[in-house]
Design a protein around this motif. Structure first.
Motif, short mmCIF file in Angstrom:
data_model
loop_
_atom_site.label_atom_id
_atom_site.label_comp_id
_atom_site.label_asym_id
_atom_site.label_seq_id
_atom_site.Cartn_x
_atom_site.Cartn_y
_atom_site.Cartn_z
N UNK A 182 0.84 -1.20 0.00
CA UNK A 182 0.00 0.00 0.00
C UNK A 182 0.87 1.25 0.00
N UNK A 183 0.34 2.31 -0.60
CA UNK A 183 1.06 3.57 -0.60
C UNK A 183 0.89 4.38 0.67
N UNK A 184 -0.18 4.07 1.42
CA UNK A 184 -0.46 4.78 2.67
C UNK A 184 -1.30 3.88 3.56
N UNK A 185 -1.46 4.29 4.81
CA UNK A 185 -2.25 3.49 5.74
C UNK A 185 -3.74 3.62 5.43
N UNK A 186 -4.49 2.59 5.80
CA UNK A 186 -5.94 2.61 5.58
C UNK A 186 -6.61 1.72 6.61
N UNK A 187 -7.90 1.91 6.80
CA UNK A 187 -8.67 1.11 7.75
C UNK A 187 -9.51 0.09 7.00
N UNK A 188 -9.51 -1.14 7.49
CA UNK A 188 -10.27 -2.22 6.86
C UNK A 188 -11.41 -2.64 7.77
N UNK A 189 -12.64 -2.71 7.23
CA UNK A 189 -13.81 -3.07 8.04
C UNK A 189 -14.64 -4.20 7.44
N UNK A 190 -14.29 -4.67 6.24
CA UNK A 190 -15.10 -5.69 5.56
C UNK A 190 -14.95 -7.05 6.21
N UNK A 191 -16.06 -7.77 6.37
CA UNK A 191 -16.07 -9.12 6.94
C UNK A 191 -16.36 -10.14 5.84
N UNK A 192 -16.19 -11.45 6.12
CA UNK A 192 -16.28 -12.46 5.07
C UNK A 192 -17.62 -12.52 4.33
N UNK A 193 -17.53 -13.06 3.13
CA UNK A 193 -18.68 -13.19 2.23
C UNK A 193 -19.64 -14.26 2.73
N UNK A 194 -20.91 -13.96 2.65
CA UNK A 194 -21.97 -14.91 2.99
C UNK A 194 -22.82 -15.12 1.75
N UNK B 128 2.74 -6.60 2.97
CA UNK B 128 3.80 -7.00 2.06
C UNK B 128 3.22 -7.54 0.75
N UNK B 129 1.90 -7.45 0.63
CA UNK B 129 1.17 -8.02 -0.51
C UNK B 129 -0.06 -8.75 0.01
N UNK B 130 -0.72 -8.14 1.00
CA UNK B 130 -1.78 -8.79 1.76
C UNK B 130 -2.96 -9.17 0.89
N UNK B 131 -3.63 -10.26 1.26
CA UNK B 131 -4.84 -10.71 0.58
C UNK B 131 -6.07 -10.24 1.36
N UNK B 132 -7.10 -9.93 0.61
CA UNK B 132 -8.31 -9.38 1.22
C UNK B 132 -8.95 -10.31 2.25
N UNK B 133 -8.97 -11.61 1.95
CA UNK B 133 -9.70 -12.49 2.86
C UNK B 133 -9.00 -12.64 4.20
#
Length: 399
Positions: free
Chosen positions: A179-191, A211-216
């Motif tokens: 990522x180019x900057x910090x960010x907040x993540x709030x999404x939860x898993x798919x139903x 380092x190349x994080x995955x969304x899940x």
């Protein structure tokens, strides 16, 4: 937009040129042009969209051993890179069969169009089992992959590009996909039939080093009550500690861990001094090992698939897991106070470590299961419970 690739009956429209000079002809799909990378094979039966958008595959050309790729199309929900516009992930893809029309109610786009838009060069119509056998014997190989709709190639130049590419050894790719900057993540898993959820008022704070994080991965942390702040790979320990996290997560990612470790290992060592919980996955696992004094090595062919058996010595159970790595931690280099917790049952390589008596652990595989089995989801709960214990809160129930 055309959904099928142009095909010239007189000549191939795609080539895979290996560093040893071998030329493999096929039909071109996806983006036109040329790319260089390391050819590996992936044995997963499903999840090609997640695989091709996984930043851990940066710098690699993925050979799919499952013959039918693309028949369920793609959609806007199943990509894994955090910033799709940046198009982190595989540079090329190799299929046995041509891409067919999608047949799935969630599909919103043809795979060929998606590959073109993402700049991924694809080749089909070759014996992928034979190529896999070659890679299994010789190891992962550097190569150039090219797609020219008119079938015109400069083969000698492609051989030169494949031969001169430096390879993954010594390559720090985390800086390219982070990522180019910090960010907040709030999404939860798919139903099913509901989509993704949103976390509200999470009680704990986890900083995830990207380092190349995955969304899940982020979704699973969020689902267990964590406010997740994603920060760039190059952030220092002081930058991270200023955010007052309850725990730190070290993400997956591409490239040579020793190269990324030049700046990541000192940062991790400083975090270890605080006593806070740390959890690493894939490249994060390797970087934690380096910070603790161990070494990493380049693997012969790597592990790429969603059907790898791993034994967890802490539970005594065997899990089927997803893997995507070309380097591994050298177990013989693990220092005193660091114990091996997981091992691959394919080749005996290290797949997990923990710091004795401390809330610090990591695994080589991808427990977020995207794609793949969910046998290792408990690891996220283990990490969150370390945090809750340190805060004096009751542990989450095991599942």
């Amino acid at each position: 937009m055309a959904t099928t690739a142009p095909w010239n009956e007189a000549r191939p429209t795609a080539l895979l040129v290996l560093a040893d000079g071998t030329v493999i002809e096929g039909r071109g799909f996806g983006a036109a042009g040329t790319a260089v990378g390391e050819v590996c094979f992936n044995t997963a039966l499903t999840g090609y969209q997640e695989i091709l958008s996984d930043p851990s595959f940066a710098g690699q050309i993925v050979t799919f051993t499952f013959p039918h790729i693309g028949n369920t199309g793609v959609n806007g929900e199943d990509f894994e890179d955090l910033h799709p516009a940046a198009r982190a992930g595989a540079v090329g893809a190799i299929f046995r069969a041509d891409i067919t029309e999608p047949s799935n109610y969630r599909s919103t786009e043809h795979l060929n169009a998606w590959l073109s838009r993402r700049g991924i060069i694809a080749l089909s119509g070759i014996d992928t089992r034979a190529l896999t056998a070659l890679l299994r014997g010789k190891g992962a190989l550097n190569a150039a992959i090219a797609h020219a709709p008119d079938g015109r190639f400069d083969i000698e130049d492609l051989k030169r590009q494949a031969r001169e590419w430096s390879g993954l050894l010594g390559l720090d790719l985390a800086k390219e996909v982070t990522s180019g900057q910090s960010s907040t993540w709030t999404e939860t898993p798919w139903i099913w039939n509901e989509g993704y959820g949103t976390a509200t008022k999470p009680p704990i704070h986890v900083v995830a080093v990207d380092y190349g994080v995955k969304r899940n991965i982020l979704r699973l942390l969020s689902s267990l009550g964590a406010k997740v702040t994603v920060v760039p790979a190059t952030w220092t320990a002081d930058d991270i500690l200023a955010m007052k996290p309850d725990g730190v997560f070290l993400s997956n990612g591409p490239g040579d861990p020793a190269a990324t470790g030049e700046y990541a290992a000192p940062m991790i060592r400083k975090l270890l001094e605080t006593g806070m919980p740390l959890f690493g996955i894939c490249l994060g696992h390797q970087l934690l090992a380096l910070a603790l004094g161990a070494k990493t090595v380049k693997m012969h062919q790597g592990h790429h698939g969603a059907n790898h058996p791993v034994k967890d010595f802490t539970t005594g159970k065997v899990e089927i897991v997803s893997m995507n790595h070309s380097f591994s931690v050298d177990r013989d280099s693990l220092p005193e106070g660091v114990e091996e917790t997981h091992v691959s049952l394919f080749d005996g390589s290290n797949c997990g470590i923990s710091l004795v008596g401390r809330p610090v652990f990591s695994v080589q595989h991808h427990p977020e299961a995207s794609p793949g089995p969910q046998d290792s989801h408990y690891l996220f709960r283990r990490f969150i419970n370390f945090i809750r214990e340190r805060k004096g809160e009751p542990a989450l129930a095991e599942r």
